[in-house]
Enzyme design. Structure first.
Site, PDB file in Angstrom:
ATOM      1  N   ASN A   1       0.868  -1.177   0.000  1.00 48.91           N
ATOM      2  CA  ASN A   1       0.000   0.000   0.000  1.00 48.91           C
ATOM      3  C   ASN A   1       0.904   1.226   0.000  1.00 48.91           C
ATOM      4  OD1 ASN A   1      -1.797   2.075   0.438  1.00 48.91           O
ATOM      5  ND2 ASN A   1      -2.757   1.193   2.245  1.00 48.91           N
TER       6      ASN A   1
ATOM      7  N   ARG B   1      -2.630  -2.143  -3.478  1.00 51.45           N
ATOM      8  CA  ARG B   1      -3.798  -1.278  -3.331  1.00 51.45           C
ATOM      9  C   ARG B   1      -3.651  -0.095  -4.293  1.00 51.45           C
ATOM     10  NH1 ARG B   1      -4.914   3.614   0.624  1.00 51.45           N
ATOM     11  NH2 ARG B   1      -7.130   3.893   0.271  1.00 51.45           N
TER      12      ARG B   1
ATOM     13  N   HIS C   1     -12.540   3.491  -0.417  1.00 55.83           N
ATOM     14  CA  HIS C   1     -12.525   2.554   0.714  1.00 55.83           C
ATOM     15  C   HIS C   1     -13.340   1.301   0.374  1.00 55.83           C
ATOM     16  CE1 HIS C   1     -11.969   6.244   3.581  1.00 55.83           C
ATOM     17  NE2 HIS C   1     -10.795   5.788   3.149  1.00 55.83           N
TER      18      HIS C   1
ATOM     19  N   GLY D   1     -11.890   6.580   9.787  1.00 54.86           N
ATOM     20  CA  GLY D   1     -10.487   6.730  10.121  1.00 54.86           C
ATOM     21  C   GLY D   1     -10.108   8.171   9.866  1.00 54.86           C
ATOM     22  N   ASN D   2      -8.835   8.432   9.555  1.00 50.96           N
ATOM     23  CA  ASN D   2      -8.465   9.794   9.162  1.00 50.96           C
ATOM     24  C   ASN D   2      -9.210  10.175   7.888  1.00 50.96           C
ATOM     25  OD1 ASN D   2      -6.839  12.174   9.690  1.00 50.96           O
ATOM     26  ND2 ASN D   2      -5.729  11.649   7.830  1.00 50.96           N
ATOM     27  N   GLY D   3      -9.353   9.203   6.985  1.00 51.64           N
ATOM     28  CA  GLY D   3     -10.316   9.299   5.901  1.00 51.64           C
ATOM     29  C   GLY D   3     -11.569   8.570   6.342  1.00 51.64           C
TER      30      GLY D   3
ATOM     31  N   ARG E   1      -9.811  16.504   5.645  1.00 51.12           N
ATOM     32  CA  ARG E   1     -10.636  16.811   4.473  1.00 51.12           C
ATOM     33  C   ARG E   1     -12.008  17.328   4.906  1.00 51.12           C
ATOM     34  NH1 ARG E   1      -9.889  11.150   1.476  1.00 51.12           N
ATOM     35  NH2 ARG E   1      -8.167  10.686   2.857  1.00 51.12           N
TER      36      ARG E   1
ATOM     37  N   ASP F   1      -6.244  13.913  15.365  1.00 54.12           N
ATOM     38  CA  ASP F   1      -6.228  12.680  16.142  1.00 54.12           C
ATOM     39  C   ASP F   1      -7.363  12.748  17.161  1.00 54.12           C
ATOM     40  OD1 ASP F   1      -5.585  10.909  18.446  1.00 54.12           O
ATOM     41  OD2 ASP F   1      -3.796  10.451  17.276  1.00 54.12           O
TER      42      ASP F   1
ATOM     43  N   GLY G   1     -13.760   4.279  14.109  1.00 57.07           N
ATOM     44  CA  GLY G   1     -14.943   3.447  14.263  1.00 57.07           C
ATOM     45  C   GLY G   1     -14.738   2.294  15.223  1.00 57.07           C
ATOM     46  N   GLU G   2     -13.528   1.724  15.233  1.00 58.18           N
ATOM     47  CA  GLU G   2     -13.258   0.574  16.087  1.00 58.18           C
ATOM     48  C   GLU G   2     -12.906   0.956  17.517  1.00 58.18           C
ATOM     49  OE1 GLU G   2     -10.295  -1.887  14.165  1.00 58.18           O
ATOM     50  OE2 GLU G   2     -11.251  -1.585  12.216  1.00 58.18           O
ATOM     51  N   ASN G   3     -12.429   2.189  17.727  1.00 56.90           N
ATOM     52  CA  ASN G   3     -11.872   2.548  19.033  1.00 56.90           C
ATOM     53  C   ASN G   3     -12.574   3.680  19.772  1.00 56.90           C
ATOM     54  OD1 ASN G   3      -9.410   0.760  19.079  1.00 56.90           O
ATOM     55  ND2 ASN G   3      -9.023   1.844  17.165  1.00 56.90           N
TER      56      ASN G   3
ATOM     57  N   GLU H   1      -8.034  -4.723   5.231  1.00 61.73           N
ATOM     58  CA  GLU H   1      -7.906  -4.510   3.798  1.00 61.73           C
ATOM     59  C   GLU H   1      -6.776  -5.337   3.207  1.00 61.73           C
ATOM     60  OE1 GLU H   1      -8.939  -0.126   2.683  1.00 61.73           O
ATOM     61  OE2 GLU H   1      -8.225  -0.100   4.751  1.00 61.73           O
TER      62      GLU H   1
END
Length: 393
Positions: free
Chosen positions: A7, A86, A175, A205-207, A236, A277, A327-329, A379
């Site tokens: 990636n 990727r 994504h 995420g950041n994106g 963004r 962050d 999303g996970e944390n 991914e």
């Protein structure tokens, strides 16, 4: 058997050796700060981590150093059966995993006008890896592929049709590898037939992006022609009035490049609060920082708008899934995104939501008619399996 997944980003390269059958990660690493004096290559192998810090001229030097470290660690690169890359933008040309040859590399490069921040470093990673491993097949897996089959109503911008056709303007979505992987995992986790599930997947995420998935097929997504459209992200802006661009050009005298930098690198959470962050953002909120609170509120407001829109679009909703770093944390994000939706059959269990785990899990109450989940994305594994399947066929 191992598939090497690469990636390649603008200033970093992630790589991972994956067993596509078991899903086990054999080795993984990161090349970062490319072009800087304190460039860094980290390699994790068999529970041990090693790193080198030195000037890294470019992607070629970074990947060459990574391959050297893999060999020094005893990784048998001869066991690599394919390399999966990727690639962010496949345009209208690529919508399934593709064996890479010189012509494909050129086509991916030609698509850089649609993804100027992403496709050029993707191409660099491909070129370097092909030189390092010239005797194995290389496979491109495209972020846009999962959304290639969006219904016309979801894929089409309401602009002059001839202009759109001439310049390949449509909503492509991004994504996609993550949304595809996670939506499949939800069906497996719930032991439900994928063809019968209506889902919303939130890759935060950041994106950040959202998707509506009906019967395993994407019917809508938040990102569009570029990864700029949609949700508020780390740097963004997400959705804006297009007139804002014209206003900045005419009234502020900003160039196209200035506006591009503003919307892609100086907007979103960092533009509103100075940080992107979520841990730092939460700390600033706790300290009473009004700009951090506003940034968070704008983020949640936009997220809830998309959830509501996709609920209407799907008609019947079976599952909402959070994935990726935030999303996970970030339990607070999950709770606030779905707050006060009991009337729509959505109810989060606070104790389940607060649990930190790297495993897929349900965070809704037993009485919630819509199942809410956290499912870690992978991914690299999805790319490895796509590459392996294509090479075998």
């Amino acid at each position: 058997m191992s598939i090497l997944v690469v990636n390649s980003g603008s200033s970093s390269v992630k790589f991972k050796l994956v067993d596509p059958g078991s899903g086990e990660s054999v080795a993984s690493g990161l090349v970062e700060r490319i072009g800087e004096s304190d460039g860094r290559v980290e390699l994790d192998y068999r529970g041990e981590s090693v790193e080198r810090i030195q000037h890294i001229d470019d992607h070629g030097a970074g990947l060459a150093l990574a391959f050297e470290m893999l060999a020094d660690a005893g990784v048998e690169l001869e066991a690599v059966t394919a390399v999966g890359h990727r690639v962010v933008h496949g345009g209208t040309v690529f919508y399934r995993p593709t064996i890479i040859d010189d012509a494909v590399v050129q086509q991916i490069s030609d698509l850089s006008s649609l993804a100027p921040l992403h496709n050029p470093p993707n191409v660099l990673g491909i070129e370097v890896a092909r030189k390092q491993l010239p005797n194995v097949p290389h496979v491109a897996v495209f972020d846009t592929a999962f959304f290639h089959s969006l219904p016309d109503a979801a894929a089409t911008y309401a602009i002059d049709a001839n202009v759109a056709a001439e310049h390949d303007i449509r909503r492509y979505g991004f994504h996609g590898t993550s949304h595809h992987y996670v939506s499949d995992q939800v069906a497996q986790f719930l032991e439900r037939d994928l063809a019968e599930l209506n889902q919303i997947v939130l890759h935060l995420g950041n994106g950040a992006s959202a998707s509506a998935v009906a019967g395993g097929k994407a019917v809508d997504t938040s990102m569009g022609l570029t990864p700029l459209e949609g949700l508020v992200m780390g740097t963004r802006s997400g959705d804006i009035d297009p007139g804002l661009i014209l206003h900045l050009r005419r009234s502020a005298g900003m160039s196209v490049d200035d506006i591009d930098t503003l919307l892609n690198r100086r907007s979103g959470l960092i533009g509103l609060s100075g940080v992107n962050d979520f841990r730092q953002l939460q700390q600033r909120i706790d300290d009473g920082d009004a700009s951090a609170r506003l940034a968070y509120d704008v983020y949640i407001h936009r997220l809830r708008k998309y959830i509501g829109a996709y609920m209407i679009e799907l008609g019947r909703l079976d599952a909402i899934t959070f994935t990726a770093g935030v999303g996970e944390n970030a339990a607070a994000v999950r709770a606030d995104a779905l707050a006060n939706l009991q009337g729509f059959g959505i109810e989060i269990d606070p104790e389940r939501n607060a649990l930190r785990s790297k495993q897929a899990r349900v965070i809704s109450t037993d009485s919630s008619t819509v199942t809410v989940l956290v499912v870690p994305t992978n991914e690299e594994l999805a790319i490895a399996r796509a590459a392996d399947s294509l090479v075998r066929s």
